[in-house]
Structures are given as structure tokens and as C-alpha cells.
Design a protein around this motif. Structure first.
Motif, PDB file in Angstrom:
ATOM      1  N   ARG A 135       0.838  -0.914   0.011  1.00  0.00           N
ATOM      2  CA  ARG A 135       0.329   0.343   0.080  1.00  0.00           C
ATOM      3  C   ARG A 135       1.053   1.354  -0.247  1.00  0.00           C
ATOM      4  N   ARG A 167      -1.992  -4.315  -5.541  1.00  0.00           N
ATOM      5  CA  ARG A 167      -2.399  -3.032  -4.726  1.00  0.00           C
ATOM      6  C   ARG A 167      -3.859  -3.812  -4.364  1.00  0.00           C
ATOM      7  N   THR A 168      -3.654  -4.832  -2.807  1.00  0.00           N
ATOM      8  CA  THR A 168      -5.455  -5.197  -2.623  1.00  0.00           C
ATOM      9  C   THR A 168      -5.070  -4.924  -0.806  1.00  0.00           C
ATOM     10  N   THR A 204     -10.066  -3.908  -1.385  1.00  0.00           N
ATOM     11  CA  THR A 204      -9.300  -2.169  -2.622  1.00  0.00           C
ATOM     12  C   THR A 204      -8.713  -3.090  -3.265  1.00  0.00           C
ATOM     13  N   ALA A 227      -6.668  -2.920  -7.540  1.00  0.00           N
ATOM     14  CA  ALA A 227      -6.821  -2.405  -7.859  1.00  0.00           C
ATOM     15  C   ALA A 227      -7.680  -2.259  -9.830  1.00  0.00           C
ATOM     16  N   GLN A 253      -7.631   2.728  -7.438  1.00  0.00           N
ATOM     17  CA  GLN A 253      -8.011   1.720  -6.632  1.00  0.00           C
ATOM     18  C   GLN A 253      -9.883   1.157  -6.383  1.00  0.00           C
ATOM     19  N   ILE A 285     -11.314   3.253  -1.548  1.00  0.00           N
ATOM     20  CA  ILE A 285     -10.279   2.208  -0.523  1.00  0.00           C
ATOM     21  C   ILE A 285     -11.349   2.481   0.340  1.00  0.00           C
TER      22      ILE A 285
END
Length: 341
Positions: free
Chosen positions: A8, A105-106, A124, A126, A133, A165
Motif C-alpha cells: 500500500r 495493490r489489494t 480494495t 486495482a 483503486q 478504498i
């Protein structure tokens, strides 16, 4: 093949065996040793000494299940514990992302139990089409997963507001189901609002229109608020949130009191209620649990002077919340031995 994840806001999260040994942690086959000395009734923070950002936990039976932002090649790492103190790695709760999402990007996953064999995970990820996001939702029949997202697209994206997010589900006392989130305005230089919207009974779709609850307005908040969650105490609805830059010592936790899940909400004058001290830096993005009638805050924090570091990263802390005249008081960050929950 194990993919490389991007943690993150740009900090990488590759965990290697040597680093685990240095940190005093295990490979997941044994609980993280957090007992204080030889006294099994005590523990010392952090309760997870490796990277475990944006933590949230649920209890099912006698076991706690904790989910956090991607690390170690896992989209949604899940850990288990009998007592909120000793945690064991339990794999990836979301091993496969939906077709519309990109890996790496989880962030900020949160779970809720809707039935004995039905669990939902909001996370959240990508979004490929928007390039921002977005919030997804996934379903499992067991708390540790595997969760599966069979949707054709995101639940929430708000690309024109920087993305969406930090989704957090909430079951109110009247049985209604709600979702909180943040528009990621700081990604494009606009306001960051905390939003709420009602969820359908199955938790898969949103009902009605979203409501803006609050945004960054106070000096301690810097340019953003994020990581919201609701907690009702003595019939008062509290909206907790983190604020400021996640990779700085100024990151902290505050709260507001709301008339309902759609507001209005008034920020507390005593904010922030959790902030950096000599034990921990940049504490925040918390979640709250209740065990045996006592309230506890799970949150991440950096070792002082190691803000934005890859190793050990943002560690998991656990401190009690006491309610004084209806107001939450966090006994932390507490780096000294303290009684177990």
C-alpha cells in the motif's frame, strides 16, 4: 509462481525467511511468541512483529480470524488466534482476484459473517478499466476462505474522485447492513470523504444513495482521512477513522459521534485519541473487537524512526479501549507488559 506484490502506497512487502528469524517470528506453523517473559497471563506489543497493515478481525466460535493488506505474495493474508495475542499465519483468504482486477495493490480487507456458512469480504483492489483503486466483495462458506469474487466489476470505484478504498461493513442493532469507505481523493489532490451506504440483505449490492459523512478539516488530519469503521457503544454510534500520511509519525486515530449510519457526524474535541509515542510511530487504521465484555483496538504502527520501512513494516498492536463518560480512551500505544484479554 509467487508474484511480487506492491504494498500500500508504494512500500514493498516481500517477507523472507532470514527477516522472519531476525524479527523473532515463525514461518506460520507456530503462533507468534508474544508472551511477556515467563508469565503466560501477560503479553507485550506488537502482537505480530512482521508487516500486517490495515488489520481487521472477526470471531467465529473460539477462533479469531484477522485479515490485512497484501504482503508476502498473498492478496489477503489471514491469521488465526485463540486469544487476540498469539497469531498463526493461515494462508491467503483471496487467492484469486476477479478478472477485472490487477494484482499487487489489494488493501484493507474486512470480513463479516452473515450466516453460519456465509462470510463476505470487502477489499480494495486495482481496477483495470478505471486505473484507480476500487472496492470489491467476495464470498466464502468458512471464515478463513477461500473467498471468491464472481462479479463482473467493482462494487464501488468513484474514479472521478480518485478511487474508492478502505471498505468496512457494519451490522447495526436494528439488523440493517451498511458499508463505509473513503474516496481516495489524496491520490489526485481532492478532498477525502468518508461515505456510507446501505447494503442489501445478502451484502452483495448497495441500496439507495451514498452519503458523505465527513472529510479532513482539522490540523492533525493533514490532507486526508481514511480507514473508517462504526462501533455502537451504549446506543451511541461512533465513527472511528485514521488521518494524515500513513508513512509519517503524524498518522493517528480519531473518532466522531453520528446520529445514524447516514450521519450527521460530529468529530470529537479530544482527537486524536491514538497517536505516536516512544513505543510506536504512526498508529492507526484500526478495527475494534469485544472480548468478554472488554473492548480492544487492533491497529498497525511502525517502530519509532522506521516509518515507511519495508522490514519490519507496520506491525500489529493490540490495546484496550475503556469508556469514560461515554467516550473511548485508548490505553496505548502500550509497549510494556500488560494483562492478556
Amino acid at each position: 509462481m509467487t508474484r511480487t506484490t506492491t504494498r500500500r502506497r508504494g512500500a514493498a512487502a516481500t517477507i523472507i525467511a532470514a527477516a522472519l528469524l531476525v524479527a523473532g517470528c515463525t514461518d506460520g506453523s507456530e503462533p507468534t511468541p508474544t508472551s511477556s517473559g515467563s508469565d503466560p497471563s501477560m503479553f507485550t506489543n506488537p502482537v505480530v512483529r512482521t508487516d500486517a497493515p490495515d488489520p481487521q478481525a472477526i470471531q467465529v466460535g473460539d477462533t479469531w480470524y484477522l485479515f490485512h493488506t497484501n504482503s508476502g505474495g498473498r492478496n489477503v493474508p489471514v491469521l488465526t488466534s485463540p486469544d487476540l495475542v498469539d497469531w498463526t499465519e493461515a494462508g491467503d483468504a483471496l487467492p484469486t482476484l476477479p478478472d477485472w482486477a490487477d494484482a499487487g495493490r489489494t488493501w484493507a480487507p474486512e470480513a463479516i459473517q452473515l450466516a453460519p456458512d456465509r462470510f463476505l469480504l470487502y477489499y480494495t483492489v486495482a481496477g483495470r478499466e478505471s486505473g484507480r483503486q476500487c472496492v470489491g466483495r467476495a464470498v466464502a462458506s468458512a471464515p478463513r476462505g477461500p473467498y471468491r469474487d464472481d462479479s463482473a466489476g467493482p462494487l464501488i470505484c468513484q474514479a472521478e474522485l480518485g478511487g474508492a478504498i478502505d471498505a468496512s461493513p457494519f451490522r447495526d442493532t436494528d439488523g440493517s447492513l451498511w458499508l463505509l469507505w473513503k474516496n481516495d481523493g489524496n491520490a489526485i489532490g481532492v478532498d477525502t470523504w468518508l461515505w456510507s451506504q446501505r447494503l442489501a440483505e445478502d451484502g452483495l449490492t448497495l441500496v439507495g444513495a451514498p452519503t458523505k459523512l465527513l472529510k479532513q478539516t482539522e490540523p492533525w488530519e493533514g490532507t486526508l482521512v481514511e480507514g473508517p469503521f462504526f462501533h455502537r457503544q451504549d446506543d451511541r454510534l461512533h465513527l472511528f477513522f485514521a488521518a494524515n500520511a500513513y508513512d509519517r509519525a503524524e498518522y493517528a486515530e480519531g473518532y466522531a459521534v453520528c446520529e445514524s449510519p447516514t450521519g450527521p457526524c460530529v468529530k470529537a474535541a479530544e482527537n486524536p485519541i491514538l497517536k505516536s509515542n516512544e513505543a510506536a510511530s504512526g498508529p492507526g487504521h484500526a478495527s475494534m473487537v469485544v472480548k468478554d465484555g472488554r473492548t480492544w483496538l487492533l491497529y498497525h504502527a511502525w517502530p519509532p524512526g522506521q516509518e515507511s520501512s519495508v522490514e519490519p513494516g507496520r506491525q500489529l498492536w493490540l490495546d484496550e479501549v475503556v469508556w469514560e463518560n461515554g467516550k473511548p480512551v485508548v490505553r496505548g500505544p502500550n509497549g510494556k507488559p500488560q494483562p492478556r484479554p
